[in-house]
Design an enzyme around this catalytic site. Structure first.
Site, PDB file in Angstrom:
ATOM      1  N   ARG A 128      79.584  -1.663  14.335  1.00  0.00           N
ATOM      2  CA  ARG A 128      79.427  -2.472  15.542  1.00  0.00           C
ATOM      3  C   ARG A 128      78.112  -3.250  15.539  1.00  0.00           C
ATOM      4  O   ARG A 128      77.892  -4.071  16.418  1.00  0.00           O
ATOM      5  CB  ARG A 128      79.331  -1.554  16.754  1.00  0.00           C
ATOM      6  CG  ARG A 128      80.565  -1.148  17.493  1.00  0.00           C
ATOM      7  CD  ARG A 128      81.226  -2.198  18.286  1.00  0.00           C
ATOM      8  NE  ARG A 128      81.716  -1.769  19.567  1.00  0.00           N
ATOM      9  CZ  ARG A 128      82.780  -0.996  19.776  1.00  0.00           C
ATOM     10  NH1 ARG A 128      83.478  -0.538  18.786  1.00  0.00           N
ATOM     11  NH2 ARG A 128      83.150  -0.707  21.007  1.00  0.00           N
TER      12      ARG A 128
ATOM     13  N   ARG B 229      94.626  -3.287  31.077  1.00  0.00           N
ATOM     14  CA  ARG B 229      94.857  -2.207  30.114  1.00  0.00           C
ATOM     15  C   ARG B 229      94.774  -0.840  30.796  1.00  0.00           C
ATOM     16  O   ARG B 229      93.932  -0.622  31.659  1.00  0.00           O
ATOM     17  CB  ARG B 229      93.807  -2.289  28.997  1.00  0.00           C
ATOM     18  CG  ARG B 229      93.932  -1.213  27.946  1.00  0.00           C
ATOM     19  CD  ARG B 229      93.396  -1.674  26.629  1.00  0.00           C
ATOM     20  NE  ARG B 229      91.965  -1.451  26.474  1.00  0.00           N
ATOM     21  CZ  ARG B 229      91.305  -1.702  25.345  1.00  0.00           C
ATOM     22  NH1 ARG B 229      91.930  -2.192  24.292  1.00  0.00           N
ATOM     23  NH2 ARG B 229      90.022  -1.473  25.272  1.00  0.00           N
TER      24      ARG B 229
ATOM     25  N   ARG C 211      90.198   3.079  32.129  1.00  0.00           N
ATOM     26  CA  ARG C 211      88.975   3.673  31.585  1.00  0.00           C
ATOM     27  C   ARG C 211      87.773   3.356  32.467  1.00  0.00           C
ATOM     28  O   ARG C 211      87.723   2.307  33.091  1.00  0.00           O
ATOM     29  CB  ARG C 211      88.720   3.118  30.174  1.00  0.00           C
ATOM     30  CG  ARG C 211      89.425   3.897  29.088  1.00  0.00           C
ATOM     31  CD  ARG C 211      89.466   3.187  27.759  1.00  0.00           C
ATOM     32  NE  ARG C 211      88.239   2.522  27.361  1.00  0.00           N
ATOM     33  CZ  ARG C 211      88.108   1.830  26.226  1.00  0.00           C
ATOM     34  NH1 ARG C 211      89.121   1.751  25.386  1.00  0.00           N
ATOM     35  NH2 ARG C 211      86.982   1.239  25.936  1.00  0.00           N
TER      36      ARG C 211
ATOM     37  N   ARG D 231      80.450  -5.310  28.048  1.00  0.00           N
ATOM     38  CA  ARG D 231      80.944  -5.036  26.691  1.00  0.00           C
ATOM     39  C   ARG D 231      81.137  -6.325  25.906  1.00  0.00           C
ATOM     40  O   ARG D 231      80.852  -6.375  24.704  1.00  0.00           O
ATOM     41  CB  ARG D 231      82.265  -4.262  26.757  1.00  0.00           C
ATOM     42  CG  ARG D 231      82.056  -2.771  26.938  1.00  0.00           C
ATOM     43  CD  ARG D 231      83.290  -2.093  27.470  1.00  0.00           C
ATOM     44  NE  ARG D 231      84.405  -2.142  26.546  1.00  0.00           N
ATOM     45  CZ  ARG D 231      85.686  -2.068  26.909  1.00  0.00           C
ATOM     46  NH1 ARG D 231      85.998  -1.984  28.190  1.00  0.00           N
ATOM     47  NH2 ARG D 231      86.625  -2.097  26.016  1.00  0.00           N
TER      48      ARG D 231
HETATM   49  P1  ADP Z   1      86.435  -1.404  22.833  1.00  0.00           P
HETATM   50  O1  ADP Z   1      86.557  -1.857  21.406  1.00  0.00           O
HETATM   51  O2  ADP Z   1      87.686  -1.564  23.605  1.00  0.00           O
HETATM   52  O3  ADP Z   1      85.189  -1.860  23.515  1.00  0.00           O
HETATM   53  P2  ADP Z   1      86.001   1.298  21.909  1.00  0.00           P
HETATM   54  O4  ADP Z   1      87.024   2.273  22.303  1.00  0.00           O
HETATM   55  O5  ADP Z   1      85.931   0.841  20.502  1.00  0.00           O
HETATM   56  O6  ADP Z   1      86.215   0.122  22.915  1.00  0.00           O
HETATM   57  O7  ADP Z   1      84.545   1.819  22.315  1.00  0.00           O
HETATM   58  C1  ADP Z   1      84.239   2.258  23.614  1.00  0.00           C
HETATM   59  C2  ADP Z   1      82.744   2.516  23.730  1.00  0.00           C
HETATM   60  O8  ADP Z   1      82.351   3.510  22.778  1.00  0.00           O
HETATM   61  C3  ADP Z   1      81.851   1.318  23.411  1.00  0.00           C
HETATM   62  O9  ADP Z   1      81.666   0.474  24.526  1.00  0.00           O
HETATM   63  C4  ADP Z   1      80.566   2.026  22.979  1.00  0.00           C
HETATM   64  O10 ADP Z   1      79.850   2.519  24.085  1.00  0.00           O
HETATM   65  C5  ADP Z   1      81.077   3.217  22.211  1.00  0.00           C
HETATM   66  N1  ADP Z   1      81.255   2.924  20.755  1.00  0.00           N
HETATM   67  C6  ADP Z   1      82.418   2.926  20.055  1.00  0.00           C
HETATM   68  N2  ADP Z   1      82.213   2.642  18.760  1.00  0.00           N
HETATM   69  C7  ADP Z   1      80.871   2.452  18.624  1.00  0.00           C
HETATM   70  C8  ADP Z   1      80.024   2.117  17.534  1.00  0.00           C
HETATM   71  N3  ADP Z   1      80.508   1.907  16.290  1.00  0.00           N
HETATM   72  N4  ADP Z   1      78.690   1.995  17.776  1.00  0.00           N
HETATM   73  C9  ADP Z   1      78.179   2.193  19.004  1.00  0.00           C
HETATM   74  N5  ADP Z   1      78.916   2.500  20.076  1.00  0.00           N
HETATM   75  C10 ADP Z   1      80.253   2.639  19.896  1.00  0.00           C
END
Ligand code: ADP
Length: 215
Positions: free
Chosen positions: A88, A127, A162, A173
């Site tokens: 990310r 969603r 969520r 986000r």
């Molecule tokens: P989306 O892609 O729908 O935003 P995710 O389910 O991938 O949601 O992630 C939800 C939350 O989990 C993110 O907003 C973050 O807080 C955390 N998160 C998930 N993956 C990572 C990552 N690789 N690095 C940092 N935070 C993460």
């Protein structure tokens, strides 16, 4: 296949990953699902991650790298994996590169799913997600509602919105995505791994990937 799926929240990474796992036995690794599971189970990891997630902020890189280093060595990753929501940030991408060298793993591609912002906003506000940490099935009140309102078709648990899918957290986000994650597209172009697909259809993405990996 061994892929990274890139794209804004709501671009369809999870949907595409689930379709791709059916093709060759690759597993979906969603850091979001792992973290939400940990929060609900009340583990140490969950406690450390919860506040960041609720605010729509990223969880610290060190926590995520700890999770991924273990997860990538699980036996079910032998046939391949689809990284959904990881890396990310550029530091995570750099750390992943080192980890893959250490584990002797080579990626096939980083697939960027490009979807217009207005589509993303509409998808995220409509969603709904199964509250059972072991299921986490995704629904949409408009395009894909559960058969019985509020009840998961697959496991019967409540289907909920969520905590980070309030309008405020969604907007946060998306800003976080633009600032921290969008630069990964250029990073993987530089690595010679980028494959971009501009579409709102998950099937289009799956077909493009099949062609790329020769399935
Ligand atoms: P989306 O892609 O729908 O935003 P995710 O389910 O991938 O949601 O992630 C939800 C939350 O989990 C993110 O907003 C973050 O807080 C955390 N998160 C998930 N993956 C990572 C990552 N690789 N690095 C940092 N935070 C993460």
């Amino acid at each position: 296949m061994r892929l990274i799926l890139l794209g804004a929240p709501g671009a369809g990474k999870g949907t595409v990953a689930k379709l791709l796992t059916k093709l060759d036995g690759s597993v979906q690794i969603s850091t979001g699902d792992i973290l939400r599971g940990a929060v609900q189970a009340g583990t140490e990891l969950g406690k450390q991650a919860e506040a960041f997630m609720k605010a729509g902020d990223l969880v610290p890189d060190a926590l995520i790298m700890g999770i991924m280093e273990q997860r990538l060595q699980d036996p079910d990753c032998q046939k391949g994996f689809l990284l959904d929501g990881f890396p990310r940030t550029i530091p995570q991408a750099e750390a992943l590169k080192g980890l893959l060298v250490k584990l002797g793993i080579k990626l096939d591609a980083a697939v960027s799913i490009d979807v217009p912002r207005e589509v993303i906003l509409d998808r995220l506000t409509t969603r709904r997600t199964c509250s059972n940490p072991a299921c986490q099935a995704i629904y949409n009140v408009k395009s894909n509602p559960p058969k019985v309102e509020g009840v998961c078709d697959k496991c019967g648990s409540p289907v909920i919105q969520r905590d980070d899918e309030t309008e405020q957290a969604i907007s946060k986000r998306l800003d976080t995505y633009t600032e921290k994650t969008a630069p990964l597209v250029d990073y993987y172009r530089g690595e010679g791994l980028l494959m971009s697909v501009a579409t709102t259809s998950s099937d289009d993405v799956v077909n493009a990937v099949k062609k790329k990996v020769g399935l």
